[in-house]
Design a protein around this motif. Structure first.
Motif, PDB file in Angstrom:
ATOM      1  N   PRO B  26      46.502   5.185  25.339  1.00 59.73           N
ATOM      2  CA  PRO B  26      46.808   3.792  24.917  1.00 59.73           C
ATOM      3  C   PRO B  26      46.319   3.908  22.851  1.00 59.73           C
ATOM      4  O   PRO B  26      45.656   4.718  22.663  1.00 59.73           O
ATOM      5  N   LYS B  27      47.044   2.018  22.643  1.00 60.79           N
ATOM      6  CA  LYS B  27      46.526   2.341  21.367  1.00 60.79           C
ATOM      7  C   LYS B  27      45.369   2.631  20.659  1.00 60.79           C
ATOM      8  O   LYS B  27      45.705   2.615  19.722  1.00 60.79           O
ATOM      9  N   GLN B  28      44.058   2.233  21.579  1.00 62.54           N
ATOM     10  CA  GLN B  28      42.850   2.490  20.945  1.00 62.54           C
ATOM     11  C   GLN B  28      42.932   3.279  20.108  1.00 62.54           C
ATOM     12  O   GLN B  28      41.918   4.207  19.273  1.00 62.54           O
ATOM     13  N   PHE B  29      43.602   4.611  20.724  1.00 64.59           N
ATOM     14  CA  PHE B  29      42.902   5.876  20.048  1.00 64.59           C
ATOM     15  C   PHE B  29      44.510   6.505  18.725  1.00 64.59           C
ATOM     16  O   PHE B  29      44.405   7.332  18.801  1.00 64.59           O
ATOM     17  N   LEU B  30      45.135   5.637  18.542  1.00 58.67           N
ATOM     18  CA  LEU B  30      45.974   6.412  17.310  1.00 58.67           C
ATOM     19  C   LEU B  30      45.402   5.603  16.020  1.00 58.67           C
ATOM     20  O   LEU B  30      46.456   5.516  15.191  1.00 58.67           O
ATOM     21  N   LYS B  31      44.361   5.459  16.180  1.00 57.38           N
ATOM     22  CA  LYS B  31      43.678   5.134  14.859  1.00 57.38           C
ATOM     23  C   LYS B  31      43.173   6.125  13.933  1.00 57.38           C
ATOM     24  O   LYS B  31      42.773   6.454  12.942  1.00 57.38           O
ATOM     25  N   THR B  32      43.664   6.977  14.753  1.00 56.10           N
ATOM     26  CA  THR B  32      43.373   8.319  14.095  1.00 56.10           C
ATOM     27  C   THR B  32      44.224   9.212  13.152  1.00 56.10           C
ATOM     28  O   THR B  32      45.186   8.664  12.782  1.00 56.10           O
ATOM     29  N   ILE B  33      43.254   9.878  11.772  1.00 53.10           N
ATOM     30  CA  ILE B  33      44.546  10.349  11.366  1.00 53.10           C
ATOM     31  C   ILE B  33      44.706  11.265  11.238  1.00 53.10           C
ATOM     32  O   ILE B  33      44.532  12.266  10.769  1.00 53.10           O
ATOM     33  N   GLN B  34      43.977  11.986  11.985  1.00 47.24           N
ATOM     34  CA  GLN B  34      44.470  14.096  12.196  1.00 47.24           C
ATOM     35  C   GLN B  34      45.012  13.859  13.792  1.00 47.24           C
ATOM     36  O   GLN B  34      45.628  12.914  14.807  1.00 47.24           O
ATOM     37  N   ARG B  35      45.780  15.152  14.159  1.00 49.57           N
ATOM     38  CA  ARG B  35      46.149  15.483  15.334  1.00 49.57           C
ATOM     39  C   ARG B  35      45.696  16.022  16.440  1.00 49.57           C
ATOM     40  O   ARG B  35      46.065  16.106  17.458  1.00 49.57           O
ATOM     41  N   SER B  36      44.550  16.810  15.995  1.00 53.82           N
ATOM     42  CA  SER B  36      43.739  16.865  16.485  1.00 53.82           C
ATOM     43  C   SER B  36      42.572  16.342  17.897  1.00 53.82           C
ATOM     44  O   SER B  36      43.074  14.974  17.071  1.00 53.82           O
ATOM     45  N   ASN B  41      41.769  12.215  26.027  1.00 57.61           N
ATOM     46  CA  ASN B  41      42.059  10.529  26.459  1.00 57.61           C
ATOM     47  C   ASN B  41      43.388  10.963  26.795  1.00 57.61           C
ATOM     48  O   ASN B  41      43.575   9.284  26.651  1.00 57.61           O
ATOM     49  N   LEU B  42      43.812  11.198  27.260  1.00 58.58           N
ATOM     50  CA  LEU B  42      45.010  11.641  28.083  1.00 58.58           C
ATOM     51  C   LEU B  42      44.882  10.949  28.884  1.00 58.58           C
ATOM     52  O   LEU B  42      44.319  10.921  29.698  1.00 58.58           O
ATOM     53  N   PHE B  43      46.094  10.165  29.231  1.00 56.66           N
ATOM     54  CA  PHE B  43      46.254   8.907  30.604  1.00 56.66           C
ATOM     55  C   PHE B  43      44.957   7.956  29.975  1.00 56.66           C
ATOM     56  O   PHE B  43      44.623   7.803  32.020  1.00 56.66           O
ATOM     57  N   ASP B  44      44.153   8.087  29.546  1.00 58.48           N
ATOM     58  CA  ASP B  44      42.895   6.952  29.654  1.00 58.48           C
ATOM     59  C   ASP B  44      42.565   6.308  29.776  1.00 58.48           C
ATOM     60  O   ASP B  44      41.857   5.794  31.221  1.00 58.48           O
ATOM     61  N   GLU B  45      43.455   5.823  30.972  1.00 60.82           N
ATOM     62  CA  GLU B  45      43.693   4.167  31.150  1.00 60.82           C
ATOM     63  C   GLU B  45      43.932   4.331  32.704  1.00 60.82           C
ATOM     64  O   GLU B  45      43.367   3.582  33.535  1.00 60.82           O
ATOM     65  N   MET B  46      44.979   5.477  33.188  1.00 66.09           N
ATOM     66  CA  MET B  46      44.597   5.958  34.647  1.00 66.09           C
ATOM     67  C   MET B  46      43.406   6.624  34.951  1.00 66.09           C
ATOM     68  O   MET B  46      43.508   6.944  36.322  1.00 66.09           O
ATOM     69  N   ARG B  47      42.776   7.243  33.693  1.00 64.28           N
ATOM     70  CA  ARG B  47      41.683   8.738  34.233  1.00 64.28           C
ATOM     71  C   ARG B  47      40.439   8.439  34.234  1.00 64.28           C
ATOM     72  O   ARG B  47      39.499   9.038  35.280  1.00 64.28           O
ATOM     73  N   TYR B  48      40.323   7.511  33.700  1.00 71.21           N
ATOM     74  CA  TYR B  48      39.036   6.575  33.287  1.00 71.21           C
ATOM     75  C   TYR B  48      38.515   4.967  33.642  1.00 71.21           C
ATOM     76  O   TYR B  48      39.187   4.397  33.602  1.00 71.21           O
ATOM     77  N   ARG B  83      55.092   6.919  18.796  1.00 73.14           N
ATOM     78  CA  ARG B  83      53.986   7.876  18.927  1.00 73.14           C
ATOM     79  C   ARG B  83      54.090   9.597  19.116  1.00 73.14           C
ATOM     80  O   ARG B  83      54.234   9.414  20.633  1.00 73.14           O
ATOM     81  N   GLU B  84      53.347   9.989  18.350  1.00 70.54           N
ATOM     82  CA  GLU B  84      53.891  11.916  17.993  1.00 70.54           C
ATOM     83  C   GLU B  84      52.527  11.865  18.981  1.00 70.54           C
ATOM     84  O   GLU B  84      52.249  12.599  19.196  1.00 70.54           O
ATOM     85  N   HIS B  85      51.360  11.001  19.117  1.00 70.38           N
ATOM     86  CA  HIS B  85      50.087  10.588  19.252  1.00 70.38           C
ATOM     87  C   HIS B  85      50.168  11.538  21.197  1.00 70.38           C
ATOM     88  O   HIS B  85      49.677  12.355  21.550  1.00 70.38           O
ATOM     89  N   ALA B  86      51.422  11.322  21.503  1.00 67.05           N
ATOM     90  CA  ALA B  86      52.004  11.233  22.769  1.00 67.05           C
ATOM     91  C   ALA B  86      52.144  12.768  23.265  1.00 67.05           C
ATOM     92  O   ALA B  86      50.711  13.321  24.074  1.00 67.05           O
TER      93      ALA B  86
END
Ligand code: SF4
Lengths: 472, 201
Positions: B26-36, B41-48, B83-86
Motif C-alpha cells: 500500500p502507498k503509505q510505504f512508498l515514502k521510503t527512499i530505500q529499496r530494502s 509491510n508486504l500485503f499489509d492491509e490483507m495481512r494486518y 511501483r517497483e516497491h511491489a
C-alpha cells in the motif's frame, strides 16, 4: 514499398537504437518525466555507481504524489517527515544532476502527466517514459508513452534508452458520436468494462474512430490515461490538427522552421491502410452511457442506469473476486446504482484534472449546493488552477461547497493527508478503485467529472443527464 | 542483483484474481527512499488489522507459509501502478518466484530487474500447482531456471517459457545498465542521426 505499418510501428521503428538477435531492442527515449516517489532509489543508484544523467535536458522532474494540496502547504508542518524527506530528495537530485525542475513553489507545478503536455515537453511521435503507470496519458499526442519501474528509471537516466520487446498492436475503434452527457471518461471505462483489466496485456492500443477524433486533447488524454487500467503497455491516438493546435506556442514546443519541419513529420504519424492488427475492439459511440464502477477493479463498470451485480453473474476466479468486492464496497446485489449514497466527492487526478474537466463539473454545479459531507477539487496543475480562477470556475466550486485546492495527486492515491476513512464512500474522477487506494477501507466509485458533480449535488450516484435536462 | 538458478521452497497459494500493486504494498510505504525493509509491510492491509495485529487467516500468516519463497497466484497478478516497491517488498519478504496465468506488464518487467522470476503457466498447470501449494510446508516445489521447469512436491514437472535475454541476466545476476552502456557508441550515433531528422525532439 514498405509494408503498411501502424502508428505504433512507425514510432517504434524511428526509435530503435539496437536490436538483438532475440528481438530485444534498445529504444531511444525522447522525454523522461520524473516524480518524487519512484525516483529516489534510481538517483541513489547513479551516485553509487558514479554515473551521470545522460540527457538532463530531456529529463523533467516535478513533485506531485506526496505534496499537500491545502492552501497552507508552504508550511513544512503540513507534511509528514517521510514525505518531506522524499520531496527534499527530489529537490536535491534535480539540482545535483541538472535536470528541468518545477518545485512545489512554482505555479507550473502539478501532476507530472498534466505538466508534461502543458509545457510542451510532450510532442507527437516522441517516446516518453515516467516511473508511473499513467504515463500512457501522453499517448493522446501520438507519442509512445510507457510507465516504467524504478530500475528502468535508473536505466533511462543513465543511458536515455529503455530495453523493450515490441508489443502487439490493438485497435480500439469508437464509431459514431457520443450522446449528450457522455464523456471521454465513459469511453475509457466502457472499453475496460468490455476488455477486462488484462484485455490489453502485451498490447499497445491505438484509439481511433469518429468519437475519438471528436474529442478535445483533454478528452483524448483522459482516454489514453486509462489504457494501463486495461492492461495495455501504452495507448495512443494519431495526431491531427487539434493536436498541432494544442502544441503550438507551448514553452518547449518547437518554433519557426523547426515547427514547420515537426508538423510535416507529425503528419506522417498515422496507421497505414492495411496495417496489421493483432486484436480489434469496436464500440459504438451511441451505445456508450454515463458509467460508474461498482467494485474494486476498473473493469467493474456499469451504466448508471444499472443495478449492482451478484457474484453468480460472473465465472471463474471473478466469482470470488466479485464477492470480495461487494463485501468491501458494502453493496447488495440487485440494488440500483442510483441508490448508492455518497459521502465524499473528489474531482482531480491525471485522468480528469484538466481545465475541460473542471468546466464540465462546474457546469453541473453552477447555482447548486452539495449534499455530501465533503467535496474537493484538486486542479491538475497550478496553471489549470489559475485558469479556472480566471474563468470564474473556482467561485462556482466554492459557492457549491467544494474545497478549492492546490495542484497534486491528492486523493487519487491518498499518499498525502487527503484520505478516505474506513467505510467512507467516494465518487471520484480518478482511475483506480482498488481496495484501500483512497485510504484504508475507503470505497471508491469511478466516474466522469460531470457525474461526480451530479453525485455531489444529490448525495447519491446520479445520472447526470437528469440534471442536464433540468437546466436545459 | 542476486542470481537466480534453481529454487526449492514452500509455495503459498493466493488464488485471488487481479491482485494489484496497492494490495502488494500500500502507498503509505512508498515514502521510503530505500529499496530494502518493505517485507514486513508486504500485503499489509490483507495481512494486518488496522491496529497492526496479524490476521491469522491470511496465507502468509499461517505457520505453514511464513517462510514461503514462491507464490502461486490468480490471473493478472501485479496489475496497477508501476511501483517497483511491489517486487522490492516481495523480495524483502523472501519471495523469489511468482507463478500465475498472467501478469501485468510493468510488474512482470520489474520482477526481472530484482532477481524475481515471474512464470506464466496455463490455467490447468496453475490449478495443479495451486493444489500442491495448498498442501502446506511439507510440500516443496522446485523451480529450475536453466531447465525452465517447475516440479511439484510429488514430482510432476512442467516446462515454462522465458525470454532468453532476461534468463541470461537473471541466471548471472547481470545489471542491465552496465550492459547497455557497452552500446554507448550506438546511442551516440542514434542521437546524431535523430538530431538531423527530428531536431525539435
Ligand atoms: S493523479 Fe493519481 S494516477 Fe495520476 S500520477 Fe498522480 S497518483 Fe498517479
Amino acid at each position: 514499398m514498405t509494408a503498411p505499418r501502424t502508428l505504433y510501428d512507425k514510432i517504434w521503428d524511428d526509435h530503435v537504437v539496437h536490436q538483438a538477435e532475440d528481438g530485444t531492442c534498445l529504444l531511444y527515449i525522447d522525454r523522461h518525466l520524473v516524480h518524487e516517489v519512484t525516483s529516489p532509489q534510481a538517483f541513489e543508484g547513479l551516485r553509487m555507481t558514479g554515473r551521470k544523467v545522460r540527457a538532463p535536458e530531456k529529463t523533467i522532474a516535478v513533485p506531485d504524489h506526496n505534496v499537500p494540496t491545502t492552501l497552507d502547504r508552504a508550511n513544512a508542518a503540513t507534511m509528514t517527515e517521510d514525505s518531506r524527506v522524499q520531496v527534499a530528495a527530489l529537490d536535491k537530485n534535480a539540482r545535483d544532476f541538472g535536470i528541468n525542475y518545477y518545485p512545489v513553489s512554482d505555479v507550473r507545478q502539478g501532476i507530472v502527466h498534466i505538466v508534461g503536455p502543458e509545457q510542451g515537453w510532450t510532442l507527437p511521435g516522441m517516446t516518453v517514459v515516467c516511473g508511473d503507470s499513467h504515463t500512457a496519458t501522453h499517448g493522446a499526442f501520438g507519442s509512445l508513452a510507457h510507465g516504467i519501474g524504478t530500475s528502468e528509471v535508473e536505466h533511462v537516466l543513465a543511458t536515455q534508452t529503455l530495453i523493450q520487446r515490441k508489443g502487439k498492436n490493438m485497435k480500439v475503434e469508437i464509431t459514431g458520436s457520443l450522446r449528450p452527457g457522455v464523456t471521454a471518461k465513459d469511453i475509457t471505462l466502457s472499453v475496460i468494462g468490455a476488455t477486462g483489466t488484462a484485455g490489453g496485456t502485451g498490447y499497445v492500443i491505438e484509439y481511433c474512430g469518429q468519437a475519438i477524433r471528436e474529442l478535445s486533447m483533454e478528452g483524448r488524454m483522459t482516454v489514453c490515461n486509462m489504457a494501463i487500467e486495461g492492461g495495455a503497455r501504452a495507448g495512443l491516438i494519431a495526431p491531427d490538427e487539434k493536436t498541432f493546435a494544442y502544441c503550438m506556442g507551448r514553452p518547449h514546443a518547437p518554433k519557426g522552421a523547426k515547427w514547420e519541419a515537426a508538423v510535416a513529420y507529425w503528419k506522417t504519424l498515422f496507421s497505414d491502410e492495411g496495417a496489421h492488427w493483432d486484436k480489434v475492439v469496436t464500440l459504438r459511440g451511441e451505445d456508450i452511457a454515463p458509467v460508474v464502477t461498482w467494485g474494486t477493479s476498473p473493469e467493474d463498470v456499469l451504466p448508471i442506469t444499472g443495478t449492482v451485480p451478484a457474484p453468480t453473474d460472473f465465472t471463474g476466479g471473478k466469482v470470488d473476486a466479485a464477492a470480495r468486492s461487494l463485501d468491501y464496497m458494502g453493496l447488495t446485489p440487485g440494488m440500483k446504482l442510483t441508490d448508492i449514497a455518497i459521502d465524499t466527492v473528489f474531482i482531480g487526478s491525471c485522468t480528469n484534472g484538466r481545465i475541460e474537466d473542471l468546466r464540465a463539473a462546474a457546469e453541473i454545479l453552477k447555482g447548486r449546493k452539495i449534499k455530501v459531507k465533503r467535496a474537493m477539487v484538486v486542479p491538475g496543475s497550478g496553471l489549470v488552477r489559475a485558469q479556472a480562477e480566471e474563468e470564474g470556475l473556482a467561485q462556482i466550486f466554492i459557492d457549491a461547497g467544494f474545497e478549492w485546492r492546490l495542484a497534486g495527486c491528492s486523493m487519487c492515491l491518498a499518499m498525502n493527508p487527503d484520505q478516505l476513512q474506513p467505510g467512507e464512500r467516494c465518487a471520484a474522477t480518478s482511475n483506480r478503485n482498488f481496495e484501500g487506494r483512497q485510504g484504508r477501507g475507503g470505497r471508491t466509485h469511478l466516474m466522469s467529472p460531470a457525474m461526480a458533480a451530479a453525485a455531489a449535488i444529490t448525495g447519491h450516484l446520479t445520472d447526470v443527464r437528469e440534471l442536464m435536462t433540468e437546466t436545459a | 542483483m542476486d542470481k537466480f538458478t534453481t529454487l526449492t521452497g514452500i509455495a503459498a497459494p493466493m488464488p485471488l484474481v487481479n491482485i494489484d500493486t496497492d494490495m502488494i504494498i500500500p502507498k503509505q510505504f512508498l515514502k521510503t527512499i530505500q529499496r530494502s525493509g518493505l517485507g514486513k509491510n508486504l500485503f499489509d492491509e490483507m495481512r494486518y488489522t488496522q491496529d497492526g495485529q496479524e490476521i491469522p487467516d491470511f496465507v502468509l500468516n499461517q505457520p505453514a507459509y511464513r517462510s514461503a519463497e514462491i507464490i502461486i497466484a490468480g490471473d493478472n497478478f501485479g496489475c496497477g501502478s508501476s511501483r517497483e516497491h511491489a517486487p522490492w517488498a516481495l523480495l524483502d519478504f523472501g519471495i523469489r518466484c511468482v507463478i500465475s496465468t498472467s501478469f501485468a506488464d510493468i510488474f512482470y518487467n520489474n520482477c526481472f530487474k530484482n532477481g524475481i522470476l515471474p512464470i506464466v503457466m496455463p490455467q490447468e498447470v496453475v490449478d495443479v500447482l495451486m493444489a500442491d501449494a495448498r498442501k502446506g510446508a511439507n510440500a516443496r516445489m522446485t523451480v529450475d531456471l536453466a531447465a525452465q521447469t517447475v516440479t511439484t512436491s510429488d514430482g510432476q514437472s512442467f516446462g515454462f517459457e522465458v525470454d532468453s535475454h532476461r534468463k541470461h541476466c537473471l541466471m548471472n545476476g547481470l545489471d542491465d545498465i552496465g550492459l547497455t552502456l557497452e552500446k554507448a557508441a550506438a546511442i551516440d550515433s542514434f542521437e546524431a542521426k535523430a538530431a538531423t531528422l527530428r531536431p525539435w525532439a
